[in-house]
Design a protein around this motif. Sequence first.
Motif, short mmCIF file in Angstrom:
data_model
loop_
_atom_site.label_atom_id
_atom_site.label_comp_id
_atom_site.label_asym_id
_atom_site.label_seq_id
_atom_site.Cartn_x
_atom_site.Cartn_y
_atom_site.Cartn_z
N ALA A 140 -7.00 7.94 9.75
CA ALA A 140 -5.70 8.46 9.32
C ALA A 140 -4.57 7.88 10.15
CB ALA A 140 -5.70 9.99 9.42
N ALA A 141 -4.79 7.79 11.46
CA ALA A 141 -3.74 7.27 12.34
C ALA A 141 -3.41 5.81 12.01
CB ALA A 141 -4.16 7.40 13.80
N HIS A 142 -4.43 5.01 11.77
CA HIS A 142 -4.19 3.59 11.49
C HIS A 142 -3.52 3.41 10.12
CE1 HIS A 142 -7.52 2.32 14.54
NE2 HIS A 142 -6.40 2.73 15.12
N HIS A 143 -3.97 4.17 9.11
CA HIS A 143 -3.29 4.12 7.82
C HIS A 143 -1.83 4.56 7.96
CE1 HIS A 143 -6.21 3.02 4.76
NE2 HIS A 143 -7.12 3.82 5.31
N GLY A 144 -1.59 5.60 8.76
CA GLY A 144 -0.23 6.08 8.95
C GLY A 144 0.67 5.05 9.61
N ASN A 145 0.14 4.35 10.61
CA ASN A 145 0.93 3.31 11.29
C ASN A 145 1.31 2.20 10.32
OD1 ASN A 145 0.94 4.50 13.81
ND2 ASN A 145 -0.93 3.48 14.48
N LEU A 146 0.34 1.76 9.53
CA LEU A 146 0.62 0.69 8.57
C LEU A 146 1.60 1.18 7.51
CD1 LEU A 146 0.19 -2.10 7.41
CD2 LEU A 146 -1.93 -1.28 6.34
N ALA A 147 1.45 2.42 7.06
CA ALA A 147 2.37 2.96 6.06
C ALA A 147 3.80 2.98 6.58
CB ALA A 147 1.93 4.38 5.68
N GLU A 148 3.98 3.40 7.83
CA GLU A 148 5.32 3.45 8.41
C GLU A 148 5.93 2.05 8.48
OE1 GLU A 148 7.67 5.02 12.43
OE2 GLU A 148 5.48 5.06 12.33
N ALA A 149 5.13 1.08 8.92
CA ALA A 149 5.64 -0.29 9.03
C ALA A 149 6.04 -0.84 7.67
CB ALA A 149 4.58 -1.19 9.67
N LEU A 150 5.25 -0.56 6.64
CA LEU A 150 5.57 -1.03 5.30
C LEU A 150 6.81 -0.34 4.74
CD1 LEU A 150 1.93 -1.11 3.87
CD2 LEU A 150 3.38 -3.11 4.33
N SER A 151 6.92 0.95 4.99
CA SER A 151 8.08 1.69 4.50
C SER A 151 9.36 1.18 5.14
CB SER A 151 7.91 3.19 4.77
OG SER A 151 8.94 3.94 4.18
N GLU A 160 3.22 3.87 0.22
CA GLU A 160 2.76 5.11 -0.41
C GLU A 160 1.24 5.19 -0.42
OE1 GLU A 160 3.56 8.77 -2.52
OE2 GLU A 160 4.93 7.38 -1.53
N ARG A 161 0.58 4.08 -0.74
CA ARG A 161 -0.88 4.09 -0.79
C ARG A 161 -1.48 4.43 0.57
NH1 ARG A 161 0.01 -0.67 -3.75
NH2 ARG A 161 -0.69 -1.97 -2.01
N HIS A 162 -0.90 3.87 1.62
CA HIS A 162 -1.45 4.12 2.95
C HIS A 162 -1.08 5.51 3.47
CE1 HIS A 162 -3.33 0.24 3.66
NE2 HIS A 162 -2.30 -0.31 3.06
N TYR A 163 0.10 6.00 3.10
CA TYR A 163 0.42 7.39 3.46
C TYR A 163 -0.55 8.35 2.77
CZ TYR A 163 4.75 6.88 6.13
OH TYR A 163 5.67 6.61 7.11
N LYS A 164 -0.83 8.10 1.49
CA LYS A 164 -1.75 8.98 0.77
C LYS A 164 -3.15 8.92 1.39
CE LYS A 164 1.04 10.70 -2.29
NZ LYS A 164 1.06 10.27 -3.69
N ALA A 165 -3.56 7.72 1.82
CA ALA A 165 -4.86 7.60 2.48
C ALA A 165 -4.88 8.36 3.79
CB ALA A 165 -5.19 6.12 2.72
N ALA A 166 -3.79 8.25 4.56
CA ALA A 166 -3.72 8.96 5.84
C ALA A 166 -3.76 10.47 5.64
CB ALA A 166 -2.45 8.55 6.59
N LEU A 167 -3.02 10.94 4.65
CA LEU A 167 -2.95 12.38 4.42
C LEU A 167 -4.23 12.92 3.79
CD1 LEU A 167 0.75 12.53 3.20
CD2 LEU A 167 -0.16 13.53 5.30
N LYS A 168 -4.95 12.08 3.08
CA LYS A 168 -6.24 12.51 2.54
C LYS A 168 -7.24 12.69 3.68
CE LYS A 168 -9.83 11.28 -0.82
NZ LYS A 168 -10.26 10.29 -1.85
N LEU A 169 -7.19 11.78 4.65
CA LEU A 169 -8.11 11.86 5.78
C LEU A 169 -7.73 12.96 6.76
CD1 LEU A 169 -8.50 8.03 6.38
CD2 LEU A 169 -10.33 9.58 5.68
N ALA A 170 -6.43 13.19 6.91
CA ALA A 170 -5.96 14.21 7.87
C ALA A 170 -4.80 14.97 7.24
CB ALA A 170 -5.54 13.55 9.18
#
Length: 505
Positions: A140-151, A160-170
């Motif tokens: 979740a942390a790694h997906h969240g970091n990538l999502a923030e950088a992309l946003s 959005e895809r990586h935020y959803k993945a992060a939030l699904k995991l955590a």
Amino acid sequence: MPDSRDSLLADSRRLMTEGRWNEACARLEQGLAAAPSDILIAFTLATAYRLSGSTERAADLFDRLHNALPDMAEAAVGLAQCRSDLGAPDEARTALRRFAIRNPEASQVYSALGEISLKTGCNDDVVAAFSRSVALAPTAAHHGNLAEALSLRNMFESAERHYKAALKLAPDSPASRRNYAIHLLVQGKVEEGWRAFEARLDPRLPDAPARTLTLPRWDGSDIRERHLLVVSEQGLGDEIRLAALLPELAGKARQLTVECDPRLVSLFERSLPGIRIHAFSRIKRGGRGHYSYGWLPPEDGPDCYIELGSVAFRLARPLTLPNNDHGFLKPDPDISAPLRDRLRDQPGPARWVGLSWASGAQHFGRATNYPPLEAWRDLLSLPDVSFLCLQYDPTAEDIERLSEFSGQNILQLEGLDLRNDIESLAALSGCLDLVLSVGNATAALAGAVGTPTIELLSTPGWVPLIEGQDSFLAANHRCTQSVPGDWSAPMKRARELALLRLAQS
């Protein structure tokens, strides 16, 4: 003994979560003295040092750990983070790359490399580093970091895809939910965004406020017969900007009491008649604001409360332009008049442009949000204007360079405390034709008194915009980067807007 060590670590982590850094460090120091070879105690103590601001002590302990265990990724990451905090990000990034060559499967090293690159404006590394960390360990942390950088790069669909993945995991991660809220707000998705923004209040976040309040929290229901307390929570600039919603809120409650920064009390009292204003009672510990409420009256006091940053959510405020074109804060006329006279007596063009180019919040990574002085060169070639310094505590070198860019001396009015005397800063801002500023409290205040204001930022931040116009302050327009690290486009746009605003004044 394992049990006693486990108890020590659990208690220390609890103290750290509560912001009680000195107690946590003291406990861990005692534990390490009793067991000097215990790696886990040493690592936890080094982490506590770093998070509490004792960066040099943290760096020393991480360095000792790294020398003893050169393949321990956690120690390498901690040492690199300390080096960056101490002003050597290039050295930190080089060390992490070397570690990654020896340990190519260490996902946390790529994550740290991305974080340091993001904070220091080394934009070429960011997405690649975070993508590698996700490929190695899709947490979740790694997906969240990538999502923030992309946003931040306006790559919203991928983010959005990586935020959803992060939030699904955590799904209960407050940091992921808060960052996702900003991702939504910057796109203008305010209904969902304000709801998600409530995550900022989660006490697990190290900067979430702590309060002694026992009042119930307002849930958005009818308050025509209720006395509502609005509590402070964010920085001075955010407090000024969000206060634009108070007149609307006051019309819905029987009585409104507003807690605010002591520097704002007299300005708010003059500008917001009928609203009770009171200075907050706050101390800061470990980055967390602790608010106490012994000042609340024993009789006729509030019967519910809401945080200032949650007012837009409770009002179900849509994305729309505000109706405060001329500002909502009223400077003191007794302060404004002599300041206006002082400007009128100056030689040169009579149209005045205020300048503020830095922020008072100088924590690590903040400076990359703002343009370097050289980027101001073309913007300061505006014709037929005089420039006034609104920056508190400016350096002589900054003034000299900006004066060179503008072809004139940047005026500094003596005898003003532009940091603490908000009344004078508001009055001075109200005397100007235009303000050019980074996104700080000065910019928010200038717009709040109705002075056309252009803010320069790397990203819009959490403020929803409508074609660049602030959705809280009608006088403010934000010019942000479209390409990370490139200030040419926002500066060009800022100059076009400046010429337009000056032509209209």
